[in-house]
Design a protein around this motif. Structure first.
Motif, PDB file in Angstrom:
ATOM      1  N   LYS A   7      54.687  43.308  -2.706  1.00 49.31           N
ATOM      2  CA  LYS A   7      53.603  43.541  -1.753  1.00 49.31           C
ATOM      3  C   LYS A   7      52.326  42.835  -2.207  1.00 49.31           C
ATOM      4  O   LYS A   7      51.646  42.189  -1.402  1.00 49.31           O
ATOM      5  CB  LYS A   7      53.375  45.043  -1.630  1.00 49.31           C
ATOM      6  N   GLU A   8      52.013  42.907  -3.471  1.00 56.24           N
ATOM      7  CA  GLU A   8      50.808  42.284  -4.005  1.00 56.24           C
ATOM      8  C   GLU A   8      50.843  40.767  -3.827  1.00 56.24           C
ATOM      9  O   GLU A   8      49.833  40.137  -3.491  1.00 56.24           O
ATOM     10  CB  GLU A   8      50.610  42.641  -5.480  1.00 56.24           C
ATOM     11  N   GLU A   9      52.018  40.178  -4.048  1.00 54.17           N
ATOM     12  CA  GLU A   9      52.165  38.735  -3.908  1.00 54.17           C
ATOM     13  C   GLU A   9      52.011  38.315  -2.438  1.00 54.17           C
ATOM     14  O   GLU A   9      51.364  37.312  -2.128  1.00 54.17           O
ATOM     15  CB  GLU A   9      53.533  38.290  -4.441  1.00 54.17           C
ATOM     16  N   ILE A  10      52.582  39.097  -1.526  1.00 57.61           N
ATOM     17  CA  ILE A  10      52.455  38.798  -0.098  1.00 57.61           C
ATOM     18  C   ILE A  10      50.990  38.854   0.326  1.00 57.61           C
ATOM     19  O   ILE A  10      50.507  37.971   1.040  1.00 57.61           O
ATOM     20  CB  ILE A  10      53.280  39.797   0.737  1.00 57.61           C
ATOM     21  N   ILE A  11      50.296  39.884  -0.107  1.00 59.10           N
ATOM     22  CA  ILE A  11      48.886  40.055   0.263  1.00 59.10           C
ATOM     23  C   ILE A  11      48.061  38.875  -0.248  1.00 59.10           C
ATOM     24  O   ILE A  11      47.193  38.361   0.454  1.00 59.10           O
ATOM     25  CB  ILE A  11      48.364  41.404  -0.254  1.00 59.10           C
ATOM     26  N   ARG A  12      48.363  38.431  -1.455  1.00 55.49           N
ATOM     27  CA  ARG A  12      47.637  37.296  -2.023  1.00 55.49           C
ATOM     28  C   ARG A  12      47.986  36.002  -1.301  1.00 55.49           C
ATOM     29  O   ARG A  12      47.100  35.241  -0.907  1.00 55.49           O
ATOM     30  CB  ARG A  12      47.966  37.166  -3.511  1.00 55.49           C
ATOM     31  N   ASP A  44      64.781  38.716   3.981  1.00 60.19           N
ATOM     32  CA  ASP A  44      65.295  38.774   5.353  1.00 60.19           C
ATOM     33  C   ASP A  44      64.291  39.423   6.310  1.00 60.19           C
ATOM     34  O   ASP A  44      64.415  39.294   7.527  1.00 60.19           O
ATOM     35  CB  ASP A  44      66.648  39.474   5.420  1.00 60.19           C
ATOM     36  N   GLN A  45      63.265  40.094   5.781  1.00 55.71           N
ATOM     37  CA  GLN A  45      62.202  40.689   6.589  1.00 55.71           C
ATOM     38  C   GLN A  45      60.994  39.763   6.717  1.00 55.71           C
ATOM     39  O   GLN A  45      60.077  40.035   7.474  1.00 55.71           O
ATOM     40  CB  GLN A  45      61.727  41.997   5.930  1.00 55.71           C
ATOM     41  N   LEU A  46      61.014  38.674   5.978  1.00 56.89           N
ATOM     42  CA  LEU A  46      59.843  37.804   5.889  1.00 56.89           C
ATOM     43  C   LEU A  46      59.497  37.133   7.221  1.00 56.89           C
ATOM     44  O   LEU A  46      58.316  37.026   7.571  1.00 56.89           O
ATOM     45  CB  LEU A  46      60.056  36.753   4.801  1.00 56.89           C
ATOM     46  N   SER A  47      60.481  36.711   7.986  1.00 62.17           N
ATOM     47  CA  SER A  47      60.162  36.048   9.261  1.00 62.17           C
ATOM     48  C   SER A  47      59.495  37.032  10.230  1.00 62.17           C
ATOM     49  O   SER A  47      58.547  36.659  10.934  1.00 62.17           O
ATOM     50  CB  SER A  47      61.411  35.430   9.885  1.00 62.17           C
ATOM     51  N   ALA A  48      59.958  38.271  10.264  1.00 64.15           N
ATOM     52  CA  ALA A  48      59.318  39.287  11.114  1.00 64.15           C
ATOM     53  C   ALA A  48      57.897  39.547  10.629  1.00 64.15           C
ATOM     54  O   ALA A  48      56.961  39.630  11.434  1.00 64.15           O
ATOM     55  CB  ALA A  48      60.132  40.576  11.105  1.00 64.15           C
ATOM     56  N   PHE A  49      57.731  39.659   9.317  1.00 63.24           N
ATOM     57  CA  PHE A  49      56.394  39.868   8.751  1.00 63.24           C
ATOM     58  C   PHE A  49      55.449  38.733   9.161  1.00 63.24           C
ATOM     59  O   PHE A  49      54.324  38.972   9.582  1.00 63.24           O
ATOM     60  CB  PHE A  49      56.469  39.982   7.225  1.00 63.24           C
ATOM     61  N   GLU A  50      55.919  37.492   9.036  1.00 63.57           N
ATOM     62  CA  GLU A  50      55.078  36.344   9.393  1.00 63.57           C
ATOM     63  C   GLU A  50      54.734  36.345  10.873  1.00 63.57           C
ATOM     64  O   GLU A  50      53.607  36.030  11.254  1.00 63.57           O
ATOM     65  CB  GLU A  50      55.788  35.045   9.012  1.00 63.57           C
ATOM     66  N   ARG A  51      55.691  36.705  11.716  1.00 59.73           N
ATOM     67  CA  ARG A  51      55.450  36.763  13.153  1.00 59.73           C
ATOM     68  C   ARG A  51      54.370  37.804  13.460  1.00 59.73           C
ATOM     69  O   ARG A  51      53.412  37.516  14.183  1.00 59.73           O
ATOM     70  CB  ARG A  51      56.763  37.106  13.873  1.00 59.73           C
ATOM     71  N   PHE A  52      54.484  39.003  12.887  1.00 63.28           N
ATOM     72  CA  PHE A  52      53.488  40.047  13.118  1.00 63.28           C
ATOM     73  C   PHE A  52      52.125  39.641  12.576  1.00 63.28           C
ATOM     74  O   PHE A  52      51.096  39.904  13.202  1.00 63.28           O
ATOM     75  CB  PHE A  52      53.926  41.372  12.491  1.00 63.28           C
TER      76      PHE A  52
END
Length: 81
Positions: A7-12, A44-52
């Motif tokens: 989560k920390e890496e995604i936020i950064r 596998d959740q990353l594309s949905a995360f990027e779309r949102f």
């Protein structure tokens, strides 16, 4: 070992607010996994995360709007099948 990102890496990397990430999780739009007190998002959740993220930050769609859009897209996919 499954591929995942913290989560920390995604936020950064995506330069998003932690509250936005938490809202996505609490609304059920993305699923995370906690290992040793660290929250991870599977690739596998990353594309949905990027779309949102794009809809929210680029198009200024609020959380309720994201939930509605997601639900409508799921209905369209169900009708296709």
């Amino acid at each position: 070992m499954e591929e995942r990102i913290s989560k920390e890496e995604i936020i950064r990397l995506y330069n998003i607010e932690i509250s936005f990430f938490n809202d996505l999780v609490s609304s059920g739009l993305i699923e995370t996994e906690v290992i040793d007190n660290t929250t991870y998002l599977h690739y596998d959740q990353l594309s949905a995360f990027e779309r949102f993220t794009n809809w929210h930050y680029d198009l200024e769609v609020n959380m309720a709007g994201l939930e509605i859009i997601h639900h409508l897209l799921q209905q369209i996919e169900a009708l296709k099948h």
